[in-house]
Scaffold this active site. Structure first.
Site, PDB file in Angstrom:
ATOM      1  CE1 TYR A 155      -3.996   2.085   0.665  1.00  0.00           C
ATOM      2  CE2 TYR A 155      -2.643   3.151   2.331  1.00  0.00           C
ATOM      3  CZ  TYR A 155      -3.781   3.128   1.560  1.00  0.00           C
ATOM      4  OH  TYR A 155      -4.704   4.149   1.668  1.00  0.00           O
ATOM      5  CB  ALA A 156       3.820   2.224   2.066  1.00  0.00           C
ATOM      6  CE  LYS A 159      -3.712   4.896  -1.661  1.00  0.00           C
ATOM      7  NZ  LYS A 159      -4.784   5.413  -2.529  1.00  0.00           N
TER       8      LYS A 159
HETATM    9  P1  NAI Z   1     -13.512   2.142   0.826  1.00  0.00           P
HETATM   10  O1  NAI Z   1     -12.998   0.761   0.829  1.00  0.00           O
HETATM   11  O2  NAI Z   1     -14.604   2.536   1.758  1.00  0.00           O
HETATM   12  O3  NAI Z   1     -13.965   2.561  -0.658  1.00  0.00           O
HETATM   13  C1  NAI Z   1     -13.187   2.260  -1.789  1.00  0.00           C
HETATM   14  C2  NAI Z   1     -14.080   2.224  -3.014  1.00  0.00           C
HETATM   15  O4  NAI Z   1     -13.247   1.880  -4.143  1.00  0.00           O
HETATM   16  C3  NAI Z   1     -15.171   1.148  -2.912  1.00  0.00           C
HETATM   17  O5  NAI Z   1     -16.388   1.671  -3.376  1.00  0.00           O
HETATM   18  C4  NAI Z   1     -14.643   0.040  -3.817  1.00  0.00           C
HETATM   19  O6  NAI Z   1     -15.645  -0.771  -4.376  1.00  0.00           O
HETATM   20  C5  NAI Z   1     -13.893   0.850  -4.876  1.00  0.00           C
HETATM   21  N1  NAI Z   1     -12.905   0.027  -5.575  1.00  0.00           N
HETATM   22  C6  NAI Z   1     -12.010  -0.841  -5.042  1.00  0.00           C
HETATM   23  N2  NAI Z   1     -11.307  -1.455  -6.008  1.00  0.00           N
HETATM   24  C7  NAI Z   1     -11.752  -0.962  -7.182  1.00  0.00           C
HETATM   25  C8  NAI Z   1     -11.412  -1.206  -8.553  1.00  0.00           C
HETATM   26  N3  NAI Z   1     -10.477  -2.095  -8.898  1.00  0.00           N
HETATM   27  N4  NAI Z   1     -12.076  -0.509  -9.510  1.00  0.00           N
HETATM   28  C9  NAI Z   1     -13.036   0.381  -9.179  1.00  0.00           C
HETATM   29  N5  NAI Z   1     -13.398   0.646  -7.910  1.00  0.00           N
HETATM   30  C10 NAI Z   1     -12.765  -0.014  -6.933  1.00  0.00           C
HETATM   31  O7  NAI Z   1     -12.211   3.044   1.041  1.00  0.00           O
HETATM   32  P2  NAI Z   1     -12.025   4.591   1.462  1.00  0.00           P
HETATM   33  O8  NAI Z   1     -11.515   4.598   2.856  1.00  0.00           O
HETATM   34  O9  NAI Z   1     -13.185   5.400   1.090  1.00  0.00           O
HETATM   35  O10 NAI Z   1     -10.763   4.939   0.537  1.00  0.00           O
HETATM   36  C11 NAI Z   1     -10.838   5.735  -0.626  1.00  0.00           C
HETATM   37  C12 NAI Z   1      -9.430   6.132  -1.011  1.00  0.00           C
HETATM   38  O11 NAI Z   1      -8.831   6.848   0.063  1.00  0.00           O
HETATM   39  C13 NAI Z   1      -8.504   4.949  -1.295  1.00  0.00           C
HETATM   40  O12 NAI Z   1      -7.650   5.252  -2.378  1.00  0.00           O
HETATM   41  C14 NAI Z   1      -7.703   4.828  -0.021  1.00  0.00           C
HETATM   42  O13 NAI Z   1      -6.455   4.223  -0.219  1.00  0.00           O
HETATM   43  C15 NAI Z   1      -7.576   6.284   0.378  1.00  0.00           C
HETATM   44  N6  NAI Z   1      -7.251   6.502   1.773  1.00  0.00           N
HETATM   45  C16 NAI Z   1      -8.118   6.101   2.773  1.00  0.00           C
HETATM   46  C17 NAI Z   1      -7.779   6.310   4.093  1.00  0.00           C
HETATM   47  C18 NAI Z   1      -8.657   5.914   5.220  1.00  0.00           C
HETATM   48  O14 NAI Z   1      -8.208   6.067   6.383  1.00  0.00           O
HETATM   49  N7  NAI Z   1      -9.871   5.443   4.997  1.00  0.00           N
HETATM   50  C19 NAI Z   1      -6.495   6.942   4.452  1.00  0.00           C
HETATM   51  C20 NAI Z   1      -5.684   7.322   3.339  1.00  0.00           C
HETATM   52  C21 NAI Z   1      -6.070   7.104   2.055  1.00  0.00           C
END
Ligand code: NAI
Length: 248
Positions: A155-156, A159
């Site tokens: 993941y790191a 990103k």
């Molecule tokens: P989440 O898991 O709640 O939502 C992620 C969304 O991306 C889901 O709707 C999922 O179906 C979709 N997704 C996953 N793989 C996919 C693919 N191959 N093609 C299309 N859609 C896909 O995650 P969250 O927390 O809302 O994260 C959103 C972004 O924020 C991510 O990039 C995550 O790495 C980043 N992020 C989140 C943090 C946190 O603490 N929640 C912290 C830092 C970054």
């Protein structure tokens, strides 16, 4: 007038969490929104939020790591709305474990979605944005891409790659008035972090000067700023949204 009146935005991973909050806020501020996620039916709730704001919405079933599907989605957006002004590369996954236990599959999966997916969508919108001589791309990175984390080397790396991609794309596209920036969220309360054990959450909280976890809206606000004309002289930048956990 709303901040994004007449604009068209595309948000990946828009079914829930941070992506849903971004899509909703963009709509409230005047954008028509194209929503992408792995399954179109997962987008129903977000569709309702965009429509409640009185904006047009279109859904695309896309795995962001698949080039043909990404190209088809961007063509579909341009066909449906006539243009694309804003891209938010938000879709992301984790597959956490210590490096010595990490499988090649878990490495590849995370790099494919988080980094390759961001590359594919950025590349696909670059042509129409360059042609129209305007555009804003905002990538959702992570503070883990800045500081690393035990148990998250895939993941790191993904990103950190997103951050380097952001800066490189910014340099390539700046002359055509296409800006590329990133946010680096800290610990945000979503389904991605809900699965973490209580002791990990407690340890994280101790590292956050503001003593609270972030909400998806906290990230969405900064994404909207970077996508807006208020940030018209910013490109290649990475803004942490982390309650002070990382100070640059
Ligand atoms: P989440 O898991 O709640 O939502 C992620 C969304 O991306 C889901 O709707 C999922 O179906 C979709 N997704 C996953 N793989 C996919 C693919 N191959 N093609 C299309 N859609 C896909 O995650 P969250 O927390 O809302 O994260 C959103 C972004 O924020 C991510 O990039 C995550 O790495 C980043 N992020 C989140 C943090 C946190 O603490 N929640 C912290 C830092 C970054």
């Amino acid at each position: 007038m709303a901040m994004f009146e007449g604009k068209v935005a595309l948000v990946t991973g828009a079914a829930r969490g941070i992506g849903q909050a971004i899509a909703k806020k963009l709509a409230v501020e005047g954008c028509d929104v194209a929503l992408c996620d792995l399954k179109a039916e997962w987008l129903a709730e977000t569709v309702g939020l965009v429509e409640a704001a009185g904006r047009k919405v279109k859904c695309f079933e896309v795995d962001v790591s698949q080039a043909a599907a990404v190209d088809a989605a961007v063509s579909g957006v341009v066909e449906a709305f006539g243009k694309v002004d804003i891209l938010v590369n938000n879709a992301g996954i984790t597959k956490d474990t210590l490096m010595i236990r990490m499988s090649e599959q878990d490495w590849d999966a995370v790099l494919s979605v988080n980094l390759k997916g961001t590359f594919l969508f950025t590349k696909a919108v670059a042509r129409p944005m360059m042609k129209q001589r305007s555009g804003a791309i905002v990538n959702v990175a992570s503070i883990i891409g800045l500081i690393g984390n035990a148990g998250q080397c895939n993941y790191a790396a993904s990103k950190a790659g997103v951050i380097a991609l952001t800066k490189s794309a910014a340099k390539e596209l700046a002359a055509r008035n296409v800006r590329v920036n990133a946010v680096a969220p800290g610990f945000i309360q979503t389904r991605m972090t809900d699965v973490l054990p209580e002791d990990v959450r407690k340890k994280m909280l101790d590292l956050i000067p503001m003593s609270r976890f972030g909400q998806p809206e906290d990230v969405a606000n900064v994404v909207l700023f970077l996508a807006s004309d208020a940030a018209s002289y910013m490109t290649g930048q990475v803004l942490p949204v982390c309650g002070g956990m990382v100070m640059q």
